[in-house]
Scaffold this motif. Sequence first.
Motif, mmCIF file in Angstrom:
data_model
loop_
_atom_site.group_PDB
_atom_site.id
_atom_site.type_symbol
_atom_site.label_atom_id
_atom_site.label_comp_id
_atom_site.label_asym_id
_atom_site.label_seq_id
_atom_site.Cartn_x
_atom_site.Cartn_y
_atom_site.Cartn_z
ATOM 1 N N THR A 39 0.888 -1.251 -0.153
ATOM 2 C CA THR A 39 0.093 0.176 0.078
ATOM 3 C C THR A 39 0.687 1.240 -0.076
ATOM 4 O OG1 THR A 39 -1.792 -1.296 1.181
ATOM 5 C CG2 THR A 39 -1.876 1.273 1.221
ATOM 6 N N THR A 41 0.712 5.389 0.320
ATOM 7 C CA THR A 41 0.154 6.614 0.848
ATOM 8 C C THR A 41 0.977 7.863 0.236
ATOM 9 O OG1 THR A 41 0.925 6.777 3.138
ATOM 10 C CG2 THR A 41 -0.986 5.324 2.670
ATOM 11 N N THR A 46 -4.515 7.242 0.810
ATOM 12 C CA THR A 46 -4.010 5.926 0.296
ATOM 13 C C THR A 46 -4.220 6.323 -1.132
ATOM 14 O OG1 THR A 46 -4.696 4.374 2.028
ATOM 15 C CG2 THR A 46 -4.660 3.610 -0.229
ATOM 16 N N THR A 48 -2.425 4.309 -4.003
ATOM 17 C CA THR A 48 -2.332 3.136 -4.813
ATOM 18 C C THR A 48 -1.676 1.976 -4.319
ATOM 19 O OG1 THR A 48 -1.615 2.543 -7.287
ATOM 20 C CG2 THR A 48 -0.138 3.819 -5.901
ATOM 21 N N SER A 49 -1.511 0.758 -5.009
ATOM 22 C CA SER A 49 -0.795 -0.450 -4.301
ATOM 23 C C SER A 49 0.064 -0.933 -5.434
ATOM 24 C CB SER A 49 -2.016 -1.419 -3.754
ATOM 25 O OG SER A 49 -2.797 -1.796 -4.606
ATOM 26 N N TYR A 56 4.273 -0.131 -9.550
ATOM 27 C CA TYR A 56 3.420 0.704 -9.051
ATOM 28 C C TYR A 56 3.550 2.093 -9.761
ATOM 29 C CZ TYR A 56 7.105 4.192 -6.968
ATOM 30 O OH TYR A 56 8.130 4.776 -6.608
ATOM 31 N N TYR A 71 3.379 0.696 2.906
ATOM 32 C CA TYR A 71 3.102 -0.520 3.991
ATOM 33 C C TYR A 71 2.998 -1.974 3.360
ATOM 34 C CZ TYR A 71 1.307 3.393 6.813
ATOM 35 O OH TYR A 71 0.979 4.481 7.330
#
Length: 784
Positions: A39, A41, A46, A48-49, A56, A71
């Motif tokens: 994840t 931010t 937040t 995208t992932s 990404y 994360y």
Amino acid sequence: MMKYLLFPFLLLSFFCAFAQNIKLQGRIADQQANVPFATITLDGETRTSSDRNGNYALFVKQGEPLTLKVYAIGYRALNLKLGALRQDTTINLFLEAETNTLDNVVISATRSPENIRNIASSVSVVSKKKLETEMAINPDLSSILANQVPGFAPTAQTGNNVGQNLRGRPMLVMIDGVSQSSPLRNAEVDLRSVDPSVLQQIEVLKGATAIYGNGAAGGLVNYVTLVPDTAAKFAGKTQVGLNGSLVNMKNSAGGRINQMVYGKVGKFDYVASGTYEQTGEYKDSKGDVVGPNYSLGETDSYNAFAKIGYVPAKNQRLQLVYNTFSSLQNSNFTLVNGNLATGQKATGVLGKPLGKPTGVKYNHNFHLSYQIDSVFKNTNLNVDAFYQKRQDVFYVSLGRFDGGDGQSLATNDKKGARLFLQSGLVKEPKISLSLAYGLDFMKDKTAQPLEDGRIWVPTMDMLNLAPFAQANLNLFKDLIFKTGIRYERVNIKVDDYRTLRTTNAAGATLTPSFDVTGGNLKYGTYLFNAALKYNKYAVFSPFVSFSQGFSVMDIGLALRDAKVKSIDKISTDAVKVNNYEAGFETIYEGLSFSAAAYTSTSKLGIEVVYDPATDQFNTSRSPERIYGFEIAANYALLPSLELGGSYSYTEGKRDLNKNGKYDDAEDMYLNGRRISAPKYTGTITYRPVALLELTLNYTGIGSRNRFQKNANGVYNGNEGAVKAYHLFSFAGNYKINKSTRLSLGVENLFNQDYFPARAQWFMQPGFYSKGRGTAVNLGLSVNY
């Protein structure tokens, strides 16, 4: 005129705004592989992932400073401050693996997933990483729990867990919330119900709890099974291992193999696993065979596991789980009893053991669950049904039954269904309130016949119905208040039966055979709990709690030793426990620290007391009080060096004159079967390079001596004095490449010569065995 100019103006503004955004992209990885589904931010929001390959991409504003945070489960959070970017930029991000901390541990043993920091009681979680480290040394779950969980009694290194409880009281052992224990006839074999290779983590809630009700007077142990951690249609893992004694290698070699496949196909996900393990002869520090009575030496274990999940819609999940486990000792040795007076250890000589192989003959579990999020008005629904069937085989008792031998079996057959709902009632910036409620239904049929068909403990058929409600109130985001109530309604049906004549070693009758009239035993009680926790400051997060637990007593033990001719005249009243606890948690930079003190009381006891006149164990129903404390700490001294440790102390007494006091001359301490000696643990984990991790574990058992020797110069059963001993173990894990790992584990690293705590307090010649000497475990695992 204006309307003709408006569209070009808006179009120009759009392109200008778009031109001010630039693309930030890259790859997220650790030292060995890409990290999928991390994840990301941006400035606290937040954005995208990463995809399944760790890639990404996102758009950011041109020319403005940025704060990026990443994360991923199992990794340390990455904070990155970026300067003003002027053009499309590629930044590859690297994450550092770490063990779970209190901030990211989520447990399910509270019936719904919940962050561990929001639970106002003592909780221990053995993460998957810790499980893998412990399995590199010894895959026995009773040893893993003893090493990793403060307040958990030390392991006996045998096929059962007699005396291995939580804070001096019986616990409920579960697989994904499905009970593996039967309080009707507590055979104390439930810890060995599944192989650790299929576990995601182990959750231990300590102290009395009404969350799951009957049987959880001391707390609960929840084995949480694996879920797929990949988006691939097919992935797998193969593990092989060799183990044996380093003191005397002859006939000590054993092996282990596990094959697992898992993946996701459309709306389906699956995990399937098969494990086979065979151990060789267990040798003590002198190289002699460890006494074979319930030893884990020369044991064949099997585990088959399958989990299939289906997601018909975004907010729904249907899941089916099947698990079967077997672990039987096929020894080539017959028992040579130890001598309690002289300290001579029990051992074995070559020869065919009496009776059938001992251990878990089979343990089958079926579990079907259906979950819907937001089924109506912020309400989540979880409904499940389960079926569990197991049989455990015990050792042969010589000359005990009708002047002859006998080998008993514990049989347990459970089926049930549960309805669980959770509704969000209030959700405001400074206050939130939710209510969890539902109904548990279970039928439990338990018996303990002899292997030849004679009835020793008759079939007990229990119907358990329990509605419950639990409210969670959160004030100002940091003050958590929880309270709840549960009603237990239990009905146990026992048919008429005939007791077995029991005899002593000389063949003299201790208890004659006679007919006992059965009937129905009924219990009904309310259980209440309340807890408060303050989470505003990570450096000091205190909690206080009160909870009530409930468990029917070991009715099977009372029935088989009946002295009257009707069960309504036998003392079988259930046990209700009041548990009080206070503690706190501290998280400061690299330090995490927790401490808790507790006391629990019950008006009726379940102490198993030895009667030297008959050489039998009977149940004492005197009031009981247990108290103690635990502390645990973990500190990251360096990014590559972590230190950890814990200390557990428990004490307990019986109020024999029932005057509400526990310090009178006639009052007695609870014996070793209930109260373990103090326990110390320590861990040093060192990663000299990214591919290598080295762990040194320490477990120390302190001394405990609360009783006097009898006229024969030895202690009575369950009352033996425990002498301190100290054990070290080592685990090394080396990543050969991103998919292959080599492990080396050494148990009892310094070849300590010792009697395990249970061998010392149990004071039974057949169980007076030394602990295992230095042993090695070499493993190889390949992911694909």
